[in-house]
Design a protein around this motif. Structure first.
Motif, mmCIF file in Angstrom:
data_model
loop_
_atom_site.group_PDB
_atom_site.id
_atom_site.type_symbol
_atom_site.label_atom_id
_atom_site.label_comp_id
_atom_site.label_asym_id
_atom_site.label_seq_id
_atom_site.Cartn_x
_atom_site.Cartn_y
_atom_site.Cartn_z
ATOM 1 N N ALA A 188 0.671 -12.611 -5.137
ATOM 2 C CA ALA A 188 0.124 -12.515 -3.400
ATOM 3 C C ALA A 188 -0.897 -11.271 -2.902
ATOM 4 O O ALA A 188 -0.780 -11.256 -1.867
ATOM 5 C CB ALA A 188 1.540 -12.869 -2.603
ATOM 6 N N GLN A 189 0.077 -10.367 -3.336
ATOM 7 C CA GLN A 189 -1.032 -8.993 -2.837
ATOM 8 C C GLN A 189 -2.217 -8.458 -3.771
ATOM 9 O O GLN A 189 -1.698 -8.312 -4.942
ATOM 10 C CB GLN A 189 0.591 -8.159 -3.069
ATOM 11 N N PRO A 190 -3.281 -8.437 -2.612
ATOM 12 C CA PRO A 190 -4.173 -8.303 -3.855
ATOM 13 C C PRO A 190 -4.773 -6.708 -4.148
ATOM 14 O O PRO A 190 -4.610 -6.295 -4.998
ATOM 15 C CB PRO A 190 -5.685 -8.448 -2.229
ATOM 16 N N THR A 191 -3.622 -5.897 -3.372
ATOM 17 C CA THR A 191 -3.608 -4.736 -3.852
ATOM 18 C C THR A 191 -2.800 -3.964 -5.372
ATOM 19 O O THR A 191 -2.920 -3.855 -6.033
ATOM 20 C CB THR A 191 -2.877 -3.671 -3.248
ATOM 21 N N GLY A 217 -1.517 -5.342 1.914
ATOM 22 C CA GLY A 217 -2.175 -5.239 1.015
ATOM 23 C C GLY A 217 -3.074 -6.003 0.541
ATOM 24 O O GLY A 217 -3.386 -6.452 -0.385
ATOM 25 N N GLY A 218 -2.717 -6.974 2.090
ATOM 26 C CA GLY A 218 -4.146 -7.732 2.232
ATOM 27 C C GLY A 218 -3.613 -9.144 1.624
ATOM 28 O O GLY A 218 -4.086 -10.342 1.182
ATOM 29 N N ALA A 248 9.929 -8.343 11.165
ATOM 30 C CA ALA A 248 9.362 -9.513 9.983
ATOM 31 C C ALA A 248 9.114 -9.555 8.690
ATOM 32 O O ALA A 248 9.611 -9.139 7.620
ATOM 33 C CB ALA A 248 8.347 -10.569 11.086
ATOM 34 N N SER A 249 8.012 -10.101 8.835
ATOM 35 C CA SER A 249 7.353 -9.892 7.195
ATOM 36 C C SER A 249 6.055 -11.273 7.200
ATOM 37 O O SER A 249 5.943 -11.746 7.478
ATOM 38 C CB SER A 249 8.376 -11.213 6.030
ATOM 39 N N ALA A 250 5.504 -10.674 6.146
ATOM 40 C CA ALA A 250 4.236 -11.835 4.992
ATOM 41 C C ALA A 250 4.769 -13.414 5.710
ATOM 42 O O ALA A 250 3.652 -14.628 6.370
ATOM 43 C CB ALA A 250 3.953 -11.455 3.602
ATOM 44 N N HIS A 251 6.326 -13.663 5.784
ATOM 45 C CA HIS A 251 6.768 -15.024 5.670
ATOM 46 C C HIS A 251 6.917 -14.607 7.098
ATOM 47 O O HIS A 251 7.154 -15.926 7.547
ATOM 48 C CB HIS A 251 7.467 -15.139 4.772
#
Ligand code: NAD
Length: 260
Positions: free
Chosen positions: A219-222, A255-256, A141-144
């Motif tokens: 979008a990616q905290p890391t 990555g959070g 899937a995805s973060a989406h």
């Protein structure tokens, strides 16, 4: 760990799917790879998997937007290896545009490849898995599938749908030794991400560097892209006996991103 098992990974001529197919083969599974691309390059990957991991690998050119081709691909995997034990619904495409300009044919194609294809493949694969009382279904899937981003209406809708499909299937097959889960990566550096940079530049009026820094990694905290091997390692874990009680889950590897 997966010796004697057979795995089919859709959209595995490139990116995440290829890494998952190789990782499953490294664990001893025979694999069916699928997807588009240069014939000679695909044959090189297929033969390379056999040579490097000592398993059998076949290639199916099935188009994931065509239900009959999907069902035939599942049958050919079962015929070639005697069973289909692991199904990874991974093929996916992207298009970035504001909704009022979003081409209708792109909407139809993204939903067909990113959502309906998984329905058709699971539908075809589940009877064999049920009869053997073992199966692993994994959807990339995805973060989406959890959160949205503007200008990606078809992709976000397909991925949210995939999460619903996984939960429903998980409930239906729970007593048959079959699990069904989603893996939801954040941004992984693959051709799919690279190709959306020009359209995102256009939609948002940014340079390529700004898109990478201010749209993707913002979008990616890391602040780092995820690697295809990290995603593949999670898929391998889901195929292990240790993961037999993980089902209907949507596992983030982002990555959070979706913690925010
Ligand atoms: P990719 O472009 O490298 O690979 C996509 C694969 O799908 C290729 O093998 C391609 O040939 C295949 N494919 C496309 N249309 C097809 C069709 N009609 N029939 C059969 N195969 C088809 O992309 P990727 O980044 O590796 O993406 C793989 C999956 O991971 C997709 O579902 C994508 O949505 C998902 N994903 C990617 C990211 C990322 O940042 N790259 C993040 C989250 C989820």
């Amino acid at each position: 760990m997966l010796k004697g098992k057979s795995a089919l990974v859709t959209g595995s001529t490139s990116g995440i799917g290829l890494a998952i197919a190789r990782a499953l083969a490294a664990e001893g599974a025979n694999v069916t790879i699928n997807g588009f691309g240069d014939k000679a390059a695909i044959e090189k990957e297929r033969a390379g998997i056999e040579k490097q991991f000592g398993v059998k690998a076949i290639y199916s050119p099935a188009d994931m937007s065509k239900p009959a081709e999907i069902a035939a691909m599942v049958r050919s995997a079962e015929q070639a290896f005697g069973s289909l034990d692991i199904l990874v619904n991974n093929a996916g495409i992207q298009h970035v545009a504001p909704i009022e300009e979003f081409p209708i044919e792109k909407w139809d194609r993204i939903i067909a490849i990113g959502l309906s294809a998984a329905f058709h493949a699971v539908r075809a694969a589940v009877p064999g898995m049920k009869s053997r009382k073992w199966g692993r279904i994994i959807n990339t899937a995805s973060a989406h599938s959890l959160v949205a981003s503007p200008f990606k209406v078809a992709y976000v809708s397909a991925k949210h749908g995939l999460a619903g499909l996984a939960k429903t299937v998980a409930l239906e097959v729970a007593t048959f030794g079959i699990t069904c889960n989603c893996i939801s990566p954040g941004y992984v550096w693959t051709p799919l991400v690279e190709k959306q940079i020009p359209d995102t530049m256009k939609a948002r009026g940014l340079t390529a560097e700004q898109v990478k820094r201010d749209v993707l990694l913002a979008a990616q905290p890391t602040k780092e892209f995820i690697t295809v091997d990290e995603v593949a390692a999670l898929a391998v874990y889901l195929c292990s006996d240790a993961a037999k009680s993980i089902t209907g889950a949507n596992l983030s590897i982002d990555g959070g991103w979706t913690a925010e």
